[in-house]
Design a protein around this motif. Structure first.
Motif, PDB file in Angstrom:
ATOM      1  N   GLN A  27       0.821  -1.201   0.000  1.00 53.79           N
ATOM      2  CA  GLN A  27       0.000   0.000   0.000  1.00 53.79           C
ATOM      3  C   GLN A  27       0.863   1.262   0.000  1.00 53.79           C
ATOM      4  OE1 GLN A  27      -3.681  -0.207  -0.070  1.00 53.79           O
ATOM      5  NE2 GLN A  27      -2.882   1.609  -1.048  1.00 53.79           N
ATOM      6  N   LEU A  28       1.920   1.267   0.793  1.00 55.20           N
ATOM      7  CA  LEU A  28       2.758   2.468   0.874  1.00 55.20           C
ATOM      8  C   LEU A  28       3.503   2.713  -0.435  1.00 55.20           C
ATOM      9  CD1 LEU A  28       4.202   2.146   4.498  1.00 55.20           C
ATOM     10  CD2 LEU A  28       2.199   3.427   3.688  1.00 55.20           C
ATOM     11  N   VAL A  29       3.943   1.656  -1.103  1.00 53.62           N
ATOM     12  CA  VAL A  29       4.607   1.830  -2.398  1.00 53.62           C
ATOM     13  C   VAL A  29       3.597   2.223  -3.460  1.00 53.62           C
ATOM     14  CG1 VAL A  29       5.947   0.669  -4.200  1.00 53.62           C
ATOM     15  CG2 VAL A  29       6.466   0.248  -1.796  1.00 53.62           C
ATOM     16  N   ASP A  30       2.430   1.587  -3.444  1.00 60.74           N
ATOM     17  CA  ASP A  30       1.411   1.916  -4.442  1.00 60.74           C
ATOM     18  C   ASP A  30       0.955   3.360  -4.330  1.00 60.74           C
ATOM     19  OD1 ASP A  30      -0.584   0.836  -6.515  1.00 60.74           O
ATOM     20  OD2 ASP A  30      -1.921   1.729  -5.027  1.00 60.74           O
ATOM     21  N   PHE A  31       0.982   3.916  -3.114  1.00 55.25           N
ATOM     22  CA  PHE A  31       0.598   5.314  -2.934  1.00 55.25           C
ATOM     23  C   PHE A  31       1.537   6.268  -3.681  1.00 55.25           C
ATOM     24  CE2 PHE A  31      -1.987   4.970   1.260  1.00 55.25           C
ATOM     25  CZ  PHE A  31      -3.139   4.754   0.517  1.00 55.25           C
ATOM     26  N   LEU A  32       2.705   5.787  -4.117  1.00 55.39           N
ATOM     27  CA  LEU A  32       3.573   6.627  -4.936  1.00 55.39           C
ATOM     28  C   LEU A  32       3.021   6.824  -6.336  1.00 55.39           C
ATOM     29  CD1 LEU A  32       7.033   5.102  -3.934  1.00 55.39           C
ATOM     30  CD2 LEU A  32       6.163   7.357  -3.289  1.00 55.39           C
ATOM     31  N   TYR A  33       2.139   5.911  -6.770  1.00 51.58           N
ATOM     32  CA  TYR A  33       1.609   5.959  -8.134  1.00 51.58           C
ATOM     33  C   TYR A  33       0.090   6.077  -8.171  1.00 51.58           C
ATOM     34  CZ  TYR A  33       6.256   4.093  -9.076  1.00 51.58           C
ATOM     35  OH  TYR A  33       7.615   3.923  -9.123  1.00 51.58           O
ATOM     36  N   ALA A  34      -0.557   6.042  -7.024  1.00 58.47           N
ATOM     37  CA  ALA A  34      -2.018   6.083  -6.993  1.00 58.47           C
ATOM     38  C   ALA A  34      -2.469   6.745  -5.700  1.00 58.47           C
ATOM     39  CB  ALA A  34      -2.587   4.661  -7.087  1.00 58.47           C
ATOM     40  N   ASP A  35      -3.769   7.016  -5.622  1.00 60.29           N
ATOM     41  CA  ASP A  35      -4.351   7.561  -4.400  1.00 60.29           C
ATOM     42  C   ASP A  35      -5.699   6.881  -4.184  1.00 60.29           C
ATOM     43  OD1 ASP A  35      -6.186   9.032  -6.147  1.00 60.29           O
ATOM     44  OD2 ASP A  35      -4.488  10.357  -6.503  1.00 60.29           O
ATOM     45  N   ILE A  36      -6.469   7.349  -3.209  1.00 61.55           N
ATOM     46  CA  ILE A  36      -7.752   6.709  -2.950  1.00 61.55           C
ATOM     47  C   ILE A  36      -8.766   7.146  -3.998  1.00 61.55           C
ATOM     48  CG2 ILE A  36      -7.318   6.486  -0.488  1.00 61.55           C
ATOM     49  CD1 ILE A  36      -9.126   8.919  -0.059  1.00 61.55           C
ATOM     50  N   GLY A  37      -9.742   6.307  -4.205  1.00 56.85           N
ATOM     51  CA  GLY A  37     -10.774   6.568  -5.189  1.00 56.85           C
ATOM     52  C   GLY A  37     -11.124   5.277  -5.911  1.00 56.85           C
ATOM     53  N   GLY A  38     -12.396   5.121  -6.242  1.00 61.84           N
ATOM     54  CA  GLY A  38     -12.798   3.915  -6.937  1.00 61.84           C
ATOM     55  C   GLY A  38     -13.383   2.871  -6.009  1.00 61.84           C
ATOM     56  N   THR A  39     -13.733   1.744  -6.593  1.00 60.45           N
ATOM     57  CA  THR A  39     -14.472   0.710  -5.880  1.00 60.45           C
ATOM     58  C   THR A  39     -13.677   0.069  -4.762  1.00 60.45           C
ATOM     59  OG1 THR A  39     -15.531   0.257  -8.013  1.00 60.45           O
ATOM     60  CG2 THR A  39     -15.911  -1.333  -6.264  1.00 60.45           C
ATOM     61  N   THR A  40     -12.366  -0.073  -4.926  1.00 62.21           N
ATOM     62  CA  THR A  40     -11.552  -0.806  -3.962  1.00 62.21           C
ATOM     63  C   THR A  40     -10.978   0.072  -2.856  1.00 62.21           C
ATOM     64  OG1 THR A  40      -9.610  -0.527  -5.395  1.00 62.21           O
ATOM     65  CG2 THR A  40     -10.911  -2.531  -5.682  1.00 62.21           C
ATOM     66  N   THR A  41     -11.441   1.303  -2.732  1.00 61.30           N
ATOM     67  CA  THR A  41     -10.902   2.191  -1.701  1.00 61.30           C
ATOM     68  C   THR A  41     -11.069   1.614  -0.309  1.00 61.30           C
ATOM     69  OG1 THR A  41     -11.289   4.158  -3.061  1.00 61.30           O
ATOM     70  CG2 THR A  41     -11.083   4.488  -0.692  1.00 61.30           C
ATOM     71  N   VAL A  42     -12.193   0.931  -0.060  1.00 53.91           N
ATOM     72  CA  VAL A  42     -12.447   0.394   1.271  1.00 53.91           C
ATOM     73  C   VAL A  42     -11.422  -0.672   1.646  1.00 53.91           C
ATOM     74  CG1 VAL A  42     -14.034  -1.425   0.539  1.00 53.91           C
ATOM     75  CG2 VAL A  42     -14.298  -0.402   2.794  1.00 53.91           C
ATOM     76  N   LEU A  43     -10.800  -1.324   0.651  1.00 62.85           N
ATOM     77  CA  LEU A  43      -9.768  -2.316   0.954  1.00 62.85           C
ATOM     78  C   LEU A  43      -8.525  -1.657   1.551  1.00 62.85           C
ATOM     79  CD1 LEU A  43      -9.909  -4.820  -2.044  1.00 62.85           C
ATOM     80  CD2 LEU A  43     -10.949  -4.999   0.219  1.00 62.85           C
ATOM     81  N   VAL A  44      -8.281  -0.400   1.223  1.00 64.04           N
ATOM     82  CA  VAL A  44      -7.187   0.336   1.862  1.00 64.04           C
ATOM     83  C   VAL A  44      -7.421   0.380   3.373  1.00 64.04           C
ATOM     84  CG1 VAL A  44      -5.998   2.550   2.002  1.00 64.04           C
ATOM     85  CG2 VAL A  44      -6.776   1.700  -0.218  1.00 64.04           C
ATOM     86  N   SER A  45      -8.669   0.625   3.767  1.00 66.51           N
ATOM     87  CA  SER A  45      -9.004   0.662   5.191  1.00 66.51           C
ATOM     88  C   SER A  45      -8.758  -0.684   5.852  1.00 66.51           C
ATOM     89  CB  SER A  45     -10.475   1.052   5.373  1.00 66.51           C
ATOM     90  OG  SER A  45     -10.765   2.249   4.703  1.00 66.51           O
ATOM     91  N   VAL A  46      -9.126  -1.770   5.170  1.00 66.35           N
ATOM     92  CA  VAL A  46      -8.930  -3.108   5.727  1.00 66.35           C
ATOM     93  C   VAL A  46      -7.446  -3.386   5.910  1.00 66.35           C
ATOM     94  CG1 VAL A  46      -9.276  -5.569   5.324  1.00 66.35           C
ATOM     95  CG2 VAL A  46     -11.096  -3.952   4.764  1.00 66.35           C
ATOM     96  N   VAL A  47      -6.637  -3.022   4.928  1.00 66.89           N
ATOM     97  CA  VAL A  47      -5.187  -3.237   5.023  1.00 66.89           C
ATOM     98  C   VAL A  47      -4.603  -2.452   6.183  1.00 66.89           C
ATOM     99  CG1 VAL A  47      -3.002  -2.778   3.852  1.00 66.89           C
ATOM    100  CG2 VAL A  47      -4.870  -3.864   2.611  1.00 66.89           C
ATOM    101  N   LEU A  48      -5.018  -1.201   6.345  1.00 71.09           N
ATOM    102  CA  LEU A  48      -4.514  -0.392   7.462  1.00 71.09           C
ATOM    103  C   LEU A  48      -4.963  -0.965   8.800  1.00 71.09           C
ATOM    104  CD1 LEU A  48      -5.053   3.225   6.065  1.00 71.09           C
ATOM    105  CD2 LEU A  48      -2.938   1.894   6.126  1.00 71.09           C
TER     106      LEU A  48
END
Length: 477
Positions: A440-461
């Protein structure tokens, strides 16, 4: 009924019997009646193990949403609704525990870092150029980075809960990866390089990066479960989960998501190096061999994958990759916005309002999407496609400091979790937690929140917070 039983007759109903209401079938709700024993038992089971609802949140991400506009100001999915239900359930349990004198349920460090994020985004919303517009952004960030991660953390009590959510990530990845590979083989995916071969799963052409995120999460979760099974001596389970993790490389490759490729490679490397260096080297050799067989030998998207990798730095020349140049221009735009509003930024959801006044002239008006059941459309560029720069431009140094403290605390805590597992003779689940967080931390270099899978960011955190702020029990067979 046996042959010795007397025959049953149906007597004529009397007037009194006819006036009585017929009994409701089992499981049927009667207005004004108390819940039946089955429902009360199900509710008690859910209260005892709310991690089942967290796992449901993960699975509901796979529910197709059609070709809806994922860039809309308000875009609520089934997974979002379930996540709010999880927040309400855990909040109810926490309130009951406090009223019974149970004391604080969250570790002090968790309270500190999550409160910091809440204060940072609140300050940015109050100082926003348009506070009413920033209100929806404040709610969304609070949901994704504060409420749902805390709810996931509270729902995890032991390693069974952790395995349940990791298993849900694997199941979601299997579903989306299977759909994505079928799209690639049949040419029914999203538009890419003159064809419709880009795997997007059930998310459609308007959210082309969603499937790669789901598959990446599942790959890392399967890897962690395989490492745990290996440490516990369950060789068959370890082999099966390891092969499943390796098989997810194919749908990840044909998603053509460069950010997910980089993030997955980094996350797998971190997880394996912290767990077992020799295993990391063997895994690298196996991955290279599988890539040679699948891409070089069978030719599964080899030329396209190679061209996609080489385009990461292609921003000049006669035929530059516009998606790459646009992303770098958006990064420049975010930095210019921050320089004009360095302390609290311009406010949540305000980046699009300030983009054109700070963007380079060559920035495109949007990206083209088509295929996967949808016609041609142009998606507007409403964010810098970098979470750190998005926070910097919209929340300033105050917000970035709060997010940095949260991410650093989670990363250091997850690393300690892996070390605790190694000292206790086990491994696996801690590796899954730090692998997911690293992705997630590396992907945040190329993406941000938004879209259908945003809630999965919360689960990972939330999973990372469980490893960082609690002391999981030692691994056991």
């Amino acid at each position: 009924m046996t042959l010795l039983d007397p025959p049953r007759t149906t007597p004529e109903p009397s007037a009194v019997q006819a006036a009585r209401p017929a009994p409701a079938p089992s499981g049927t709700a009667v207005p004004g009646a108390r819940p039946g024993p089955e429902r009360r038992a199900a509710l008690r089971a859910l209260l005892r193990r709310p991690s089942a609802l967290a796992a449901l949140v993960v699975l509901l991400v796979c529910v197709p949403t059609g070709n809806s506009d994922v860039t809309a100001a308000v875009h609520v999915t089934a997974a979002d609704v379930a996540s709010l239900g999880l927040v309400a359930l855990c909040g109810w349990r926490a309130a009951g525990a406090v009223l019974r004198g149970g004391g604080g349920l969250l570790p002090p460090r968790a309270v500190l870092v999550f409160t910091g994020v809440l204060v940072g985004v609140a300050a940015a919303a109050i100082a926003s150029q348009d506070p009413s517009q920033s209100l929806s952004g404040f709610v969304r960030i609070t949901q994704v980075f504060v409420l749902v991660p805390i709810a996931v953390l509270l729902s995890l009590r032991d390693r069974r809960d952790l395995r349940l959510i990791l298993g849900a990530l694997v199941a979601a990845a299997v579903v989306e990866g299977g759909v994505g590979v079928e799209q690639f083989l049949t040419g029914t995916g999203a538009s890419y390089d003159g064809g419709t071969v880009r795997a997007v799963g059930t998310f459609g052409a308007s959210d082309v990066m969603a499937m790669s995120a789901v598959v990446s999460y599942g790959l890392l979760a399967a890897l962690g479960l395989a490492l745990e099974a290996r440490a516990a001596g369950r060789r068959r389970a370890a082999t099966g989960l390891g092969l499943l993790s390796a098989a997810m490389v194919l749908p990840l490759a044909v998603s053509y998501s460069r950010g997910s490729w980089i993030a997955t490679a980094a996350a797998v490397g971190v997880a394996l190096l912290l767990t077992d260096v020799r295993l990391a080297l063997r895994g690298l050799v196996f991955t290279l061999a599988a890539a040679v067989v699948l891409i070089g030998g069978l030719g599964l998207g080899g030329a396209s994958v190679t061209a996609r990798l080489s385009s990461i730095t292609t921003v000049a020349g006669s035929a530059p990759d516009h998606s790459v140049s646009d992303r770098y221009d958006l990064w420049t735009t975010a930095e210019r916005i921050w320089r004009d509003h360095p302390v609290t930024g311009v406010g949540p959801k305000e980046f699009p309002q300030f983009r054109d006044a700070h963007a380079p002239l060559r920035l495109s008006s949007g990206s083209d999407t088509a295929g996967a059941g949808a016609g041609f459309a142009k998606e507007p560029l409403l964010s810098p496609h970098n979470m750190y720069l998005l926070v910097l431009s919209e929340q300033g140094l105050v917000g970035l400091t709060a997010f940095g403290a949260l991410f650093l605390a989670l990363l250091l805590g997850a690393a300690r979790c892996v070390r605790r597992e190694r000292r206790s003779g086990g491994a696996g689940l801690g590796a899954a937690l730090i692998g997911l967080l690293a992705w997630q931390l590396v992907d945040f270099l190329y993406a941000d929140i938004g879209g259908t899978t945003t809630v999965l960011v919360s689960v990972v955190l939330g999973l990372a917070a469980y490893g960082a702020f609690t002391v999981p029990e030692a691994a056991a067979p």
